[in-house]
Structure formats: structure tokens, C-alpha cells
Design a protein around this motif. Structure first.
Motif, PDB file in Angstrom:
ATOM      1  N   ALA A 133      23.730  -2.620  37.618  1.00 14.39           N
ATOM      2  CA  ALA A 133      25.057  -2.049  37.375  1.00 14.39           C
ATOM      3  C   ALA A 133      25.059  -0.527  37.471  1.00 14.39           C
ATOM      4  N   LEU A 134      23.879   0.100  37.361  1.00 12.49           N
ATOM      5  CA  LEU A 134      23.804   1.561  37.395  1.00 12.49           C
ATOM      6  C   LEU A 134      23.565   2.110  38.804  1.00 12.49           C
ATOM      7  N   TRP A 135      23.197   1.255  39.752  1.00 10.63           N
ATOM      8  CA  TRP A 135      22.886   1.750  41.096  1.00 10.63           C
ATOM      9  C   TRP A 135      24.118   2.412  41.705  1.00 10.63           C
ATOM     10  N   GLY A 136      23.943   3.621  42.169  1.00 10.69           N
ATOM     11  CA  GLY A 136      25.035   4.365  42.785  1.00 10.69           C
ATOM     12  C   GLY A 136      25.830   5.220  41.821  1.00 10.69           C
ATOM     13  N   ARG A 137      25.534   5.130  40.532  1.00 18.88           N
ATOM     14  CA  ARG A 137      26.261   5.935  39.548  1.00 18.88           C
ATOM     15  C   ARG A 137      25.920   7.407  39.699  1.00 18.88           C
ATOM     16  N   ARG A 138      26.937   8.266  39.528  1.00 25.02           N
ATOM     17  CA  ARG A 138      26.739   9.708  39.672  1.00 25.02           C
ATOM     18  C   ARG A 138      27.043  10.454  38.375  1.00 25.02           C
ATOM     19  N   ASP A 139      26.820   9.790  37.267  1.00 21.01           N
ATOM     20  CA  ASP A 139      26.955  10.386  35.948  1.00 21.01           C
ATOM     21  C   ASP A 139      25.780  11.340  35.697  1.00 21.01           C
ATOM     22  N   ASP A 140      26.066  12.559  35.269  1.00 24.19           N
ATOM     23  CA  ASP A 140      25.025  13.585  35.119  1.00 24.19           C
ATOM     24  C   ASP A 140      23.950  13.178  34.127  1.00 24.19           C
ATOM     25  N   ALA A 141      24.355  12.624  32.997  1.00 19.36           N
ATOM     26  CA  ALA A 141      23.382  12.247  31.975  1.00 19.36           C
ATOM     27  C   ALA A 141      22.488  11.112  32.457  1.00 19.36           C
ATOM     28  N   LEU A 142      23.088  10.124  33.099  1.00 20.99           N
ATOM     29  CA  LEU A 142      22.301   9.015  33.638  1.00 20.99           C
ATOM     30  C   LEU A 142      21.331   9.494  34.708  1.00 20.99           C
ATOM     31  N   ALA A 143      21.845  10.349  35.579  1.00 22.69           N
ATOM     32  CA  ALA A 143      21.000  10.850  36.662  1.00 22.69           C
ATOM     33  C   ALA A 143      19.831  11.668  36.110  1.00 22.69           C
ATOM     34  N   LYS A 144      20.098  12.450  35.074  1.00 23.00           N
ATOM     35  CA  LYS A 144      19.027  13.250  34.480  1.00 23.00           C
ATOM     36  C   LYS A 144      17.976  12.354  33.857  1.00 23.00           C
ATOM     37  N   TYR A 145      18.418  11.289  33.186  1.00 22.89           N
ATOM     38  CA  TYR A 145      17.490  10.351  32.571  1.00 22.89           C
ATOM     39  C   TYR A 145      16.632   9.663  33.631  1.00 22.89           C
ATOM     40  N   TRP A 146      17.261   9.150  34.679  1.00 19.06           N
ATOM     41  CA  TRP A 146      16.530   8.369  35.679  1.00 19.06           C
ATOM     42  C   TRP A 146      15.786   9.236  36.684  1.00 19.06           C
ATOM     43  N   ARG A 147      16.168  10.497  36.794  1.00 20.72           N
ATOM     44  CA  ARG A 147      15.407  11.399  37.673  1.00 20.72           C
ATOM     45  C   ARG A 147      13.968  11.530  37.192  1.00 20.72           C
ATOM     46  N   LEU A 148      13.777  11.629  35.888  1.00 20.55           N
ATOM     47  CA  LEU A 148      12.429  11.727  35.335  1.00 20.55           C
ATOM     48  C   LEU A 148      11.668  10.408  35.446  1.00 20.55           C
ATOM     49  N   ARG A 149      12.388   9.359  35.762  1.00 19.60           N
ATOM     50  CA  ARG A 149      11.773   8.031  35.899  1.00 19.60           C
ATOM     51  C   ARG A 149      11.803   7.574  37.361  1.00 19.60           C
ATOM     52  N   THR A 150      11.849   8.534  38.255  1.00 19.42           N
ATOM     53  CA  THR A 150      11.733   8.366  39.719  1.00 19.42           C
ATOM     54  C   THR A 150      12.812   7.475  40.314  1.00 19.42           C
ATOM     55  N   SER A 151      13.983   7.409  39.680  1.00 17.09           N
ATOM     56  CA  SER A 151      15.028   6.526  40.199  1.00 17.09           C
ATOM     57  C   SER A 151      16.387   7.209  40.329  1.00 17.09           C
ATOM     58  N   ALA A 152      16.426   8.521  40.348  1.00 21.29           N
ATOM     59  CA  ALA A 152      17.681   9.228  40.610  1.00 21.29           C
ATOM     60  C   ALA A 152      17.386  10.456  41.450  1.00 21.29           C
ATOM     61  N   PHE A 153      18.193  10.650  42.481  1.00 20.98           N
ATOM     62  CA  PHE A 153      18.005  11.761  43.413  1.00 20.98           C
ATOM     63  C   PHE A 153      19.382  12.295  43.802  1.00 20.98           C
ATOM     64  N   HIS A 154      19.478  13.613  43.950  1.00 25.32           N
ATOM     65  CA  HIS A 154      20.744  14.251  44.292  1.00 25.32           C
ATOM     66  C   HIS A 154      21.840  13.844  43.300  1.00 25.32           C
ATOM     67  N   GLY A 155      21.451  13.634  42.030  1.00 29.37           N
ATOM     68  CA  GLY A 155      22.430  13.299  41.006  1.00 29.37           C
ATOM     69  C   GLY A 155      22.939  11.878  41.063  1.00 29.37           C
ATOM     70  N   ILE A 156      22.266  10.987  41.805  1.00 31.28           N
ATOM     71  CA  ILE A 156      22.726   9.609  41.981  1.00 31.28           C
ATOM     72  C   ILE A 156      21.616   8.650  41.553  1.00 31.28           C
ATOM     73  N   VAL A 157      21.962   7.663  40.737  1.00 32.31           N
ATOM     74  CA  VAL A 157      21.002   6.644  40.318  1.00 32.31           C
ATOM     75  C   VAL A 157      20.772   5.682  41.477  1.00 32.31           C
ATOM     76  N   THR A 158      19.516   5.363  41.747  1.00 36.34           N
ATOM     77  CA  THR A 158      19.166   4.479  42.852  1.00 36.34           C
ATOM     78  C   THR A 158      18.255   3.355  42.359  1.00 36.34           C
ATOM     79  N   TRP A 159      17.977   2.392  43.215  1.00 35.81           N
ATOM     80  CA  TRP A 159      16.994   1.357  42.889  1.00 35.81           C
ATOM     81  C   TRP A 159      15.675   1.778  43.510  1.00 35.81           C
ATOM     82  N   ALA A 160      14.797   2.328  42.703  1.00 33.12           N
ATOM     83  CA  ALA A 160      13.474   2.793  43.130  1.00 33.12           C
ATOM     84  C   ALA A 160      12.507   2.485  41.992  1.00 33.12           C
ATOM     85  N   PRO A 161      12.163   1.216  41.800  1.00 36.88           N
ATOM     86  CA  PRO A 161      11.409   0.802  40.609  1.00 36.88           C
ATOM     87  C   PRO A 161       9.945   1.202  40.666  1.00 36.88           C
TER      88      PRO A 161
END
Length: 491
Positions: A133-161
């Protein structure tokens, strides 16, 4: 660690380079230059045939595993040959357990087929990443959280497990056995058998000695193009010495860590994080910060990355291994002393496989090129779709012609050595793209063997229908070039 001062280059993100990284160069070697002179003559001999099959896949890495399964599901008799004791290649034995992006910038899963199936078959405790449900989300807080977990780039949550490599080894193996694939471990393809401009199989080495494995179609999934290069196919080797995509290292993991404490520190103390990085460079010379893994008590290190060394040179490869094992010990000790969450860290595992990013690229009938990135158009022979490097670009069509040698029959190529330019290689070498091209090549090899035709003469419509039936995402050639960034996320 060599005592000379390494040259450090910082590679920043751009539209052509997705990952920022430090690249290290050092010209000092542990051993002196080799002193071999002249040559010896190897006596001619008859080589026994080990087995005959429809499709032979050489290399059981991500591309090879996908190729073997896809070929078997066409009804072909398939053998996969692997030099190590496991499948998965760099995604398992190389501990490249961060599986790069499989979604487009709207969150749609575009690398499917084998890739989607194998990850779905991993148990929940064997993978970590954002909920669908989070794939493609561009929420800043979510992106910041998942960026440190290798799953958000350019401010967008992606599927990169991130995944458990042992689970992936076992799952991959069992999928192939269920499909009827013969697996041959501990065997190294040495020389292709070429007759009348066509590859007929390979001669390989194992503890049983030298034997031949014959096939109607061979798929080169060695990652380095060993089969097609030795069979006489054209290839490219151009690299940028300072590009992360052309460097080498042996990955490693540290256990006994508290990744949540480390991530909180990295997120909330930017000055402290910067100071640790600077101290690490000053203290160790070669330095790499950790990535997350599938567990909070294991840290992943995919570096330090070293340039100016070739994975086609045995001395260079040996040098990288020696340095990397030293890096592992030095990093473990440094992080225990200085990094929050690493006080109890210990050396858990160094990868049994060298982390190679680039050696050869096939000279194919067609290729993936930088000039293609902006169009988003589905090519007539599309066999898969790759996510693009940034939201500036639409998805990228992967053509079947990039898997077919310009001048050689009986052979297809899949994995990081497919036909592409140096910029496109930056993403086509990643694990999901290797699954994609492997799946395509395996299905094509099966169709060719079943129809009794050369791989270059496979009917594209039949191949695309076969791939779609096996779950691959392929568009019609007339399909609109790109989805808008605000398009609805696929369910």
C-alpha cells in the motif's frame, strides 16, 4: 590493508548515476607481478559427454535461476550449471541482499514473473520492506523513514526489499527442482563447443575431470559473458574508472548490532553521522557506512568499492578479496569503538562470491541505450520493463534483441552482460533486471528448442505470449509511452 593512501572519489547522484558513493583507488598490491614465461602444450584428448539436454543455462545466479525455471515451464529439458554450491549468485553468495527497485515511480510493480514469484515464496521473516500500500507514496516522513531502509529514492517509496540469502538459496533451488530442472553444482564451464557458427554446449571442469554438456540452446548467465566471449561473439568492455557501477568489492555482514539505534542516530544526528564518516576515512582510508538487512541485528556492507581493478584478471580479483577481508575486520573494530548500536558487533560473514559489477557486455542484435530513456515506448520485441533511473524518465523497454548475439547461433545471454551502453548498464546489472532478462532468455530458449529453430528466429509474438502466461509484465507496442506520476497505484 595496504599502507599507501588511497585516492577517494565521491560520486554524487545524477540522472545517469542513481547511487552516490565513495570509490577508492589504490595501485599498491600485496603480491609482486607474476613471472610466468612461455607456454606449455596441452595434449589432445576425448572428452566424455556428461549429459544432453534442450536448454543449458551456464551460471545459476539471478539470471540463470530465472532462465532455468522459465525454460522448464515451456516443457524443455533443462540443465543449470553452477560453479558454487548454491543458486542466486550475487543476491545470495555475494550478499547483495538489498534487491533494487522493482516498481515504477507510481508504485506499479513492473518487474514481475520469476522476480515476483520468488519473493512471494520467501517467508515473512525472510524479507523486509514497505507494505504494498505504500509503494509510490511521496509523503516526506515515509520517504525519510524508508530511505534509510533502502526503499525510498527521490522522495518516493518503492519496492526494494532486503532478503535472507539462505532463504533465497533454498527457495530458488526448490523452485527449479519442482519444475524438473537438473542442477549441476561445483562445475565450471571452461570452453564452449562451437560448430558451424553455433554453440552446441560447453566443456566443463569438476572433481570428475573434464566433461561435455550438450544442448540445443545455451544461455550464458555467467555475468561476465565467459561463454559468448570464448565462442567468438562480439562484446564491449568500456568503463568509467570512477563510476560505482564499474567497481568491485566483497560484501560482508556484521552481527550483534542494534540497527534501530544506528538508524535513529543517523536520522537525528546529522553532524555526528558526518563526523563518524570523516573519522572513518581518516582512520581507515577505505571506508563504507552500513546498510540495513532483513534483520535488525545484522548490518550489511557492500563496500568499500574499489576501482581500477578487473574481474577478468585473477591477480586483481585476488587483490580485491585480500583487501576486502581486511576491510571487514577494520570496519568491525571501528564501528564497535565509535558507532551507536555497534558496541557488540562481530564479524558474521564475508561473501563467498566477489562483488563484480561489470566486465563484458554483449554485442547484440540490438541494445538498451541512454537515448531510449526519455521515450518510454514499448519496443516491438519487448520482453520486460525496467524502472527508470529517476522520476524524470518513464519506464524502459527491454528488447529481446539485447539478449541475442549479433553473430552467433545456439546462444542467448542474460544478466549483467546483456547488450546495452555504459549508462544503461548502471541499472541493467541490478538483481531484478537480471531476473527479468534471465526469465526472457529462458523462455526464448525453451521456445527455440521446442520449435527446432535458432534463438534469433523465435517468433516474437509467441515469445511474448509465453512470457505473459508466466506472469511477466509486457506492454503492447502501441501502448502509451508512460504513466503519469500521479497515476493510480496497481493493486
Amino acid at each position: 590493508m595496504s599502507d599507501d593512501k588511497p585516492k577517494v572519489q565521491e560520486i554524487r547522484q545524477s540522472e545517469n548515476r542513481f547511487l552516490g558513493s565513495d570509490i577508492f583507488e589504490s595501485g599498491k598490491y600485496v603480491f609482486s607481478a607474476r613471472n610466468g614465461r612461455g607456454s606449455v602444450t596441452e595434449a589432445a584428448r576425448d572428452v566424455p559427454v556428461y549429459h544432453e539436454c534442450d536448454v543449458l543455462v551456464v551460471g545459476g545466479g539471478p539470471a540463470g535461476t530465472a532462465a532455468a525455471l522459465a525454460a522448464a515451464r515451456t516443457g524443455a529439458d533443462v540443465v543449470v550449471m553452477e560453479r558454487y554450491n548454491h543458486l542466486g549468485g550475487l543476491s545470495t553468495g555475494g550478499v547483495v541482499i538489498w534487491i533494487d527497485r522493482m516498481t515504477d515511480w507510481s508504485g506499479n510493480l513492473v518487474i514481475k514473473g520469476f522476480a515476483e514469484e520468488v519473493l512471494a515464496r520467501l517467508p515473512d521473516e525472510g524479507k523486509a520492506g514497505p507494505d504494498r500500500a505504500l509503494w509510490g507514496r511521496r509523503d516526506d516522513a515515509l520517504a525519510k523513514y524508508w530511505r534509510l531502509r533502502t526503499s525510498a529514492f527521490h522522495g518516493i517509496v518503492t519496492w526494494a526489499p532486503t532478503i535472507d540469502p539462505e532463504r533465497l538459496k533454498l527457495t530458488s533451488q526448490e523452485m527449479l527442482i519442482e519444475a524438473g530442472v537438473r542442477i549441476v553444482y561445483h562445475s565450471w564451464a571452461a570452453v564452449p563447443v562451437v560448430e558451424d557458427g553455433a554453440v552446441k554446449g560447453v566443456i566443463f571442469e569438476s572433481k570428475e575431470g573434464r566433461q561435455a554438456l550438450m544442448a540445443k540452446v545455451t544461455v550464458d548467465c555467467t555475468g561476465d559473458g565467459d561463454v559468448f566471449a570464448r565462442a567468438g561473439a562480439g562484446f564491449e568492455t568500456d568503463i568509467e574508472e570512477g563510476d560505482v557501477h564499474h567497481s568491485m568489492n566483497t560484501g560482508f555482514m556484521l552481527g550483534g548490532v542494534d540497527m534501530q539505534t544506528w538508524l535513529d542516530f543517523r536520522l537525528n544526528d546529522e553532524k555526528g553521522f558526518s563526523e563518524i564518516n570523516q573519522l572513518g576515512r581518516e582512520t581507515l582510508g577505505f571506508f563504507q557506512a552500513p546498510y540495513v538487512s532483513w534483520r535488525d541485528d545484522i548490518a550489511l556492507f557492500l563496500g568499500p568499492r574499489q576501482s581500477g581493478l578487473s574481474a577478468l584478471n585473477v591477480d586483481d580479483m585476488t587483490e580485491v578479496e585480500i583487501r576486502s577481508h581486511r576491510f571487514m575486520q577494520a570496519h568491525c573494530e571501528f564501528f564497535r569503538r565509535h558507532a551507536p548500536g555497534f558496541q557488540n558487533a562481530y564479524m558474521l560473514l564475508s561473501a563467498p562470491q566477489l562483488g563484480v559489477r561489470h566486465t563484458r557486455r554483449l554485442g547484440g542484435l540490438g541494445r538498451i541505450e541512454r537515448g531510449q530513456w526519455s521515450s518510454g515506448q514499448a519496443l516491438p520485441d519487448e520482453v520486460g520493463v525496467s524502472p527508470s533511473m529517476s522520476p524524470k524518465f518513464p519506464v524502459i523497454s527491454v528488447p529481446y534483441s539485447a539478449l541475442v548475439p549479433a553473430r552467433l547461433n545456439g546462444l542467448l545471454a542474460a544478466g549483467r552482460h546483456v547488450s546495452c551502453d555504459a549508462n544503461s548498464h548502471g541499472f541493467m546489472r541490478e538483481i531484478p533486471q537480471c531476473w527479468l532478462t534471465g526469465h526472457a532468455a529462458g523462455a526464448a530458449a525453451g521456445v527455440a528448442a521446442n520449435r527446432g529453430v535458432h534463438a534469433r528466429d523465435v517468433d516474437i509474438a509467441e515469445l511474448q505470449a509465453t512470457l505473459r502466461k508466466q506472469g511477466v509484465y509486457i506492454r503492447d507496442a502501441a501502448e502509451a509511452p508512460a504513466r503519469a506520476l500521479d497515476a493510480p497505484v496497481a493493486g
